[in-house]
Design a protein around this motif. Structure first.
Motif, PDB file in Angstrom:
ATOM      1  N   HIS A 259       0.849  -1.205   0.000  1.00  0.00           N
ATOM      2  CA  HIS A 259       0.000   0.000   0.000  1.00  0.00           C
ATOM      3  C   HIS A 259       0.879   1.248   0.000  1.00  0.00           C
ATOM      4  O   HIS A 259       0.934   1.981   0.988  1.00  0.00           O
TER       5      HIS A 259
ATOM      6  N   ALA B 268      -0.386   4.680   1.275  1.00  0.00           N
ATOM      7  CA  ALA B 268      -0.784   4.837   2.681  1.00  0.00           C
ATOM      8  C   ALA B 268       0.317   5.565   3.455  1.00  0.00           C
ATOM      9  O   ALA B 268       1.240   4.950   3.976  1.00  0.00           O
TER      10      ALA B 268
ATOM     11  N   ALA C  36      -6.899   1.571   3.116  1.00  0.00           N
ATOM     12  CA  ALA C  36      -6.254   1.310   1.818  1.00  0.00           C
ATOM     13  C   ALA C  36      -7.228   0.622   0.854  1.00  0.00           C
ATOM     14  O   ALA C  36      -8.000  -0.250   1.269  1.00  0.00           O
TER      15      ALA C  36
END
Length: 126
Positions: free
Chosen positions: A64, A67, A124
């Motif tokens: 991710h 993020a 996410a």
């Protein structure tokens, strides 16, 4: 901090944690009392757990990358290691009791790091 940098930091933290554990088991035994040896071991335990946590945050950052909270979580986890485990190591070695007042700040950093990790993964996209 990139995933690569987080992994390097995590590995370095693991090296220090393993060395601290060995030092406590072999170098401090008989030199400090049992209570302070227990304090040392608590520092080592949290150090090891959160160094592994840094690896987890690095893996999650790779999955991710958008993020941003994971970046902050990595830094907070490292700060927690320094403040929590570091203060316990110093307390065990020196007996200076006010160092125990620093330990909860490290614990708070750990809690925030894990909360940010959970929130970042929850938010996410899948």
């Amino acid at each position: 901090m990139t995933e690569r940098q987080l992994c390097v930091l995590a590995a370095l933290c693991m090296i220090v944690a393993v060395a601290a554990g060995a030092f406590g088991a072999h170098g401090l035994k008989g030199r400090i009392d049992a209570d302070m040896l227990g304090v040392w071991q608590t520092g080592v335990q949290y150090h090891l757990i959160h160094a592994l946590g840094l690896f987890a945050v690095a893996w999650l950052r790779a999955r991710h990358p958008q993020a941003r909270l994971l970046w902050a979580a990595g830094w907070l986890m490292f700060a927690g290691i320094v403040l929590f485990s570091g203060s316990l190591y110093m307390l065990a070695l020196t007996g200076i009791r006010w160092l125990g007042a620093v330990t909860p700040l490290g614990g708070l950093a750990f809690l925030l790091a894990w909360a940010m990790t959970a929130w970042a993964v929850w938010r996410a996209p899948q």
